[in-house]
Design a protein around this motif. Sequence first.
Motif, short mmCIF file in Angstrom:
data_model
loop_
_atom_site.label_atom_id
_atom_site.label_comp_id
_atom_site.label_asym_id
_atom_site.label_seq_id
_atom_site.Cartn_x
_atom_site.Cartn_y
_atom_site.Cartn_z
N VAL A 111 12.00 46.39 59.57
CA VAL A 111 11.58 47.79 59.47
C VAL A 111 12.03 48.54 60.72
CG1 VAL A 111 9.60 49.35 59.35
CG2 VAL A 111 9.62 47.25 57.98
N SER A 112 11.84 47.91 61.87
CA SER A 112 12.28 48.50 63.13
C SER A 112 13.79 48.72 63.14
CB SER A 112 11.87 47.59 64.29
OG SER A 112 12.32 48.10 65.53
N ASP A 113 14.53 47.78 62.58
CA ASP A 113 15.99 47.91 62.53
C ASP A 113 16.41 49.15 61.74
OD1 ASP A 113 16.21 45.58 63.97
OD2 ASP A 113 16.65 44.31 62.23
N GLN A 114 15.71 49.42 60.64
CA GLN A 114 16.01 50.61 59.84
C GLN A 114 15.74 51.89 60.65
OE1 GLN A 114 17.36 50.94 56.86
NE2 GLN A 114 17.43 48.77 56.32
N TRP A 115 14.66 51.87 61.41
CA TRP A 115 14.28 53.04 62.21
C TRP A 115 15.35 53.35 63.26
CZ3 TRP A 115 11.20 57.10 62.39
CH2 TRP A 115 10.89 57.69 63.61
N TYR A 116 15.79 52.32 63.96
CA TYR A 116 16.79 52.55 65.00
C TYR A 116 18.16 52.89 64.39
CZ TYR A 116 14.06 51.56 69.13
OH TYR A 116 13.15 51.65 70.15
N ALA A 117 18.48 52.30 63.25
CA ALA A 117 19.74 52.64 62.59
C ALA A 117 19.77 54.11 62.22
CB ALA A 117 19.93 51.77 61.34
N LEU A 118 18.65 54.63 61.72
CA LEU A 118 18.55 56.05 61.36
C LEU A 118 18.87 56.93 62.57
CD1 LEU A 118 15.88 57.75 59.21
CD2 LEU A 118 16.10 58.51 61.57
N GLN A 119 18.31 56.59 63.72
CA GLN A 119 18.52 57.40 64.92
C GLN A 119 19.96 57.30 65.42
OE1 GLN A 119 15.60 57.18 68.03
NE2 GLN A 119 13.97 56.58 66.63
N GLU A 120 20.46 56.08 65.50
CA GLU A 120 21.81 55.87 66.04
C GLU A 120 22.87 56.51 65.16
OE1 GLU A 120 21.98 51.64 66.34
OE2 GLU A 120 20.43 51.56 67.91
N GLU A 121 22.71 56.39 63.85
CA GLU A 121 23.70 56.96 62.93
C GLU A 121 23.72 58.48 62.99
OE1 GLU A 121 23.49 53.24 59.77
OE2 GLU A 121 22.44 55.11 59.34
N MET A 122 22.54 59.09 63.10
CA MET A 122 22.49 60.55 63.19
C MET A 122 23.18 61.03 64.46
SD MET A 122 21.21 63.49 64.53
CE MET A 122 19.88 62.91 65.58
N MET A 123 22.93 60.34 65.58
CA MET A 123 23.54 60.76 66.85
C MET A 123 25.05 60.57 66.82
SD MET A 123 20.69 59.32 69.51
CE MET A 123 18.96 59.79 69.31
N TYR A 124 25.51 59.49 66.19
CA TYR A 124 26.94 59.27 66.05
C TYR A 124 27.55 60.36 65.17
CZ TYR A 124 31.36 57.05 64.69
OH TYR A 124 32.68 56.78 64.44
N GLY A 125 26.85 60.70 64.09
CA GLY A 125 27.33 61.77 63.22
C GLY A 125 27.40 63.10 63.93
N GLN A 126 26.41 63.37 64.78
CA GLN A 126 26.42 64.62 65.56
C GLN A 126 27.63 64.66 66.50
OE1 GLN A 126 25.63 67.78 65.71
NE2 GLN A 126 23.45 67.59 66.13
N PHE A 127 27.92 63.51 67.11
CA PHE A 127 29.09 63.43 67.99
C PHE A 127 30.38 63.69 67.21
CE2 PHE A 127 32.64 60.67 69.28
CZ PHE A 127 32.99 61.30 70.46
N LEU A 128 30.51 63.08 66.04
CA LEU A 128 31.70 63.30 65.21
C LEU A 128 31.83 64.77 64.85
CD1 LEU A 128 31.48 60.29 62.71
CD2 LEU A 128 33.10 60.55 64.60
#
Length: 328
Positions: free
Chosen positions: A133-150
Amino acid sequence: MKKLFVTVQNHVDSQLSSFLESKKPSLLTSAIKDTIAFGGKRIRPTLLYVAYKGFGGKDDKLIWQIGAALELFHTSAIIHDDIIDNSKTRRGKPTVVEKHGLPTALLVGDLALSLANELFYNTLLTKFLSQQVSDQWYALQEEMMYGQFLDVSSNVFNLIKNNDFDKDRLEQKVMEVMEYKTARYSVERPLLLGAKLANASVKEHELLSHYGRKVGIVFQIQDDILGIFGDEKRTGKSANSDLEEGKLTLLMAKLLSVYSDRKELKTQVRNVEWVRDQLRKYRIDEECKKLASELIQEAKKSLSKTSLTKDSSRFLLSFAEYVLTRTA
């Protein structure tokens, strides 16, 4: 569908209010409350809830708490997004950066992120939730930040300046931005988080992931179409805003690749009426709508193979149609 959005919003907002009231009063927490109060449908907590209940989840309070954490993270994301875009308004009201200045806005966004993680992990510990569950939470954050950078690194003005008009490369870049900044963050991960909390199988995760990513990409395609062609009173957003920022949308990627007069493109790319005319002339708006419709059909096929309850499946079918046809 609207009734469920309202129900989830009421419960999540109640959790947010209680949690924020427990914190030391300050301009920072006040700004977070103001941003949350701007409105919004609470889409992410609702999708979290639908997936959780759809796979047999019973603890509604757990979802209201996790949903509140999601909204705090979203609050952090939009505050930082407004800083990056230098946005003066959001949903017709002054943004945090416009109202309080850059230093305070940065701190408000950072605090919202910290509070989101605090609320999530307090829930995680008290409910004895798994590392997955924690892995899903961190993936959500990391992916959004990567998308913002792109997103910020894919600027129309720079592409024109560098004569970068390769159709396949531009569209691939846009699809990656839409996948990470919107699809995974707003639709796919909330669904997977709910499914994981309900202990759904790996196969169910795969099907839900496919549905969420397709629907999320369509959400962004429709958002970009509305950004150019929508009613500003309904969208709460200026039709010029994406053009002024040089945002690389699927519409603009296709226009850059087909329009041959580079000099005119350079001088007119901020002119919303000119851009609208060219998008219609080359039928790019229709092409994007056709792609969106095809993606929704693919999403529905994946959804039909899940073992979600009838209520959850029905909601997600309606949600897919809403995403495709929304006007605001």
